[in-house]
Scaffold this active site. Structure first.
Site, PDB file in Angstrom:
ATOM      1  N   ARG A 120       0.882  -1.178   0.000  1.00 28.85           N
ATOM      2  CA  ARG A 120       0.000   0.000   0.000  1.00 28.85           C
ATOM      3  C   ARG A 120       0.916   1.222   0.000  1.00 28.85           C
ATOM      4  NH1 ARG A 120      -5.365   1.360   3.428  1.00 28.85           N
ATOM      5  NH2 ARG A 120      -6.133   0.013   1.790  1.00 28.85           N
ATOM      6  N   HIS A 147      -7.271   0.745  -6.611  1.00 31.63           N
ATOM      7  CA  HIS A 147      -7.514  -0.100  -5.432  1.00 31.63           C
ATOM      8  C   HIS A 147      -8.198  -1.395  -5.904  1.00 31.63           C
ATOM      9  CE1 HIS A 147      -7.790  -1.278  -1.404  1.00 31.63           C
ATOM     10  NE2 HIS A 147      -8.669  -0.430  -0.913  1.00 31.63           N
ATOM     11  N   GLN A 150      -9.911  -4.132  -3.495  1.00 32.15           N
ATOM     12  CA  GLN A 150     -11.220  -3.703  -2.989  1.00 32.15           C
ATOM     13  C   GLN A 150     -12.304  -3.976  -4.031  1.00 32.15           C
ATOM     14  OE1 GLN A 150     -12.201  -2.048   0.090  1.00 32.15           O
ATOM     15  NE2 GLN A 150     -14.181  -2.631  -0.756  1.00 32.15           N
ATOM     16  N   ASP A 243     -17.227   7.145  -2.131  1.00 34.08           N
ATOM     17  CA  ASP A 243     -15.988   6.987  -1.365  1.00 34.08           C
ATOM     18  C   ASP A 243     -15.718   8.337  -0.689  1.00 34.08           C
ATOM     19  OD1 ASP A 243     -13.580   6.026  -0.369  1.00 34.08           O
ATOM     20  OD2 ASP A 243     -12.493   6.195  -2.259  1.00 34.08           O
ATOM     21  N   CYS A 283     -16.278   1.475   0.278  1.00 33.91           N
ATOM     22  CA  CYS A 283     -15.140   0.625   0.668  1.00 33.91           C
ATOM     23  C   CYS A 283     -14.768   0.794   2.136  1.00 33.91           C
ATOM     24  CB  CYS A 283     -13.948   0.924  -0.228  1.00 33.91           C
ATOM     25  SG  CYS A 283     -13.289   2.591  -0.068  1.00 33.91           S
ATOM     26  N   ARG A 311     -13.638  -8.671   1.426  1.00 37.07           N
ATOM     27  CA  ARG A 311     -12.210  -8.442   1.177  1.00 37.07           C
ATOM     28  C   ARG A 311     -11.445  -9.728   1.481  1.00 37.07           C
ATOM     29  NH1 ARG A 311      -9.975  -3.342   1.347  1.00 37.07           N
ATOM     30  NH2 ARG A 311      -8.151  -4.439   0.561  1.00 37.07           N
TER      31      ARG A 311
END
Ligand code: CP
Ligand code: NVA
Length: 325
Positions: A120, A147, A150, A243, A283, A311
């Site tokens: 990440r 991402h 996700q 988001d 998310c 996830r």
């Protein structure tokens, strides 16, 4: 086609992915994504029924974090454990990387110990450089641009609720220039969904990613469009996604972003435009009262905690396929 031939087809799809990196959804074919989702459902069932599935015995995943995380860290760590392997948390500030050791040397050294590395980080170029130098699979656990892990979980959640992906209308409202929008556009395009992104001026998606995803959508029987009008995007939607307005690293722009993005809040009035059985996804982490109201995120259409759980299952499929034997 008999059952053995079908099994062979799955084996071929799986072995084609083995050893690969997972940096973006666009790098994977539609059949590979569908295969990962199918495997994720199977692993989820095994986990719930207590059926052993220790495909990664003796394997270690390194997890390099340059940003905070709750879901990504824990789901990869628990996923490796459930698959019979081990995960090692590597904070970038504790690694010599944080004191200036090169990405290239770090990638080469970590490849000598580990069977895979999840990263990440901020710039997408960092993970591309790391992956180019590493000799083990590198998995994107979020960059400023993408991402993808996700989005595998999001597709699984949608599939579980709707029983299909192709032909569904997916509406994304909010900051269109972030990692989630970009990976969602690629995921929706690969699975033949009809996606509409609604964002204010200055927050439009990355144009290269948008144009490529449009072409991909066309090839897979779906569509991808952009509008400045959130109500237009939400009209008859099967899924509404948003988001945060300020992603990690953009906290200093919070005030400016709230001003521009407030008309793009997911609230009851916007959701009235969607289908009666629409689902809401996010998310997480979420800022209630900013990008989404409490009524929506904690209401009956919201599947955000199934999405968070998924996830784990989606990433277990990814890990088995990429670093399994
Ligand atoms: N959705 C997600 O990636 O959450 P974390 O930042 O907690 O990992
Ligand atoms: N766009 C958000 C996603 C967090 C999981 C961020 O990058 O902070």
């Amino acid at each position: 086609m008999n059952v053995n031939q079908l099994k062979d087809k799955d084996d071929i799809v799986e072995s084609n992915m083995r050893g690969n990196d997972f940096l973006t959804i666009a790098d994977y074919t539609a059949s590979e994504i569908h295969y990962l989702l199918k495997l994720a459902s199977q692993l989820k069932k095994k986990q719930k029924l207590g059926i052993p599935h220790d495909y990664l015995k003796g394997k270690t995943l390194g997890m390099v974090f340059e940003k905070s995380s709750t879901r990504t860290r824990i789901s990869f760590e628990v996923g490796m454990f459930q698959l019979g392997g081990h995960a090692s948390f590597l904070s970038a500030t504790d690694l010599q990387l944080g004191r200036g050791e090169s990405i290239s040397d770090t990638a080469k050294v970590l490849s000598r110990y580990l069977d895979g590395v999840m990263i990440r980080t901020f710039s997408h170029e960092t993970i591309e450089e790391f992956a180019a130098e590493a000799t083990v699979p590198v998995i994107n656990g979020l960059t400023d641009l993408h991402h993808p892990a996700q989005v595998l979980a999001d597709l699984l959640t949608i599939y579980e609720d709707k029983g299909k992906l192709n032909g569904l209308k997916l509406c994304y409202v909010g900051d269109g220039h972030n990692n989630m929008t970009h990976s969602l556009m690629e995921g929706a395009a690969k699975t033949g969904m009809n996606m509409v992104v609604a964002s204010p001026e200055g927050y439009e998606p990355n144009s290269n990613i948008y144009l490529n995803a449009r072409k991909t959508a066309d090839l897979h029987g779906g569509t991808l469009n952009f509008t400045y009008d959130p109500e237009e995007a939400a009209k008859q939607a099967d899924i509404i996604i948003t988001d945060v307005w300020a992603s990690m690293g953009q906290e200093h722009e919070q005030k400016k972003r709230i001003e521009s993005l407030t008309p793009y809040q997911v609230n009851e009035s916007l959701c009235e435009k969607a289908k009666d059985d629409f689902i809401f996804l996010h998310c997480l982490p979420a800022h209630r009262g900013e990008e989404v109201t409490e009524q929506i995120i904690d209401g009956k259409h919201s599947l955000v905690f199934d999405e968070a759980e998924n996830r784990l299952h989606a990433q277990k499929a990814l890990l088995k396929v990429l670093i399994g034997d």
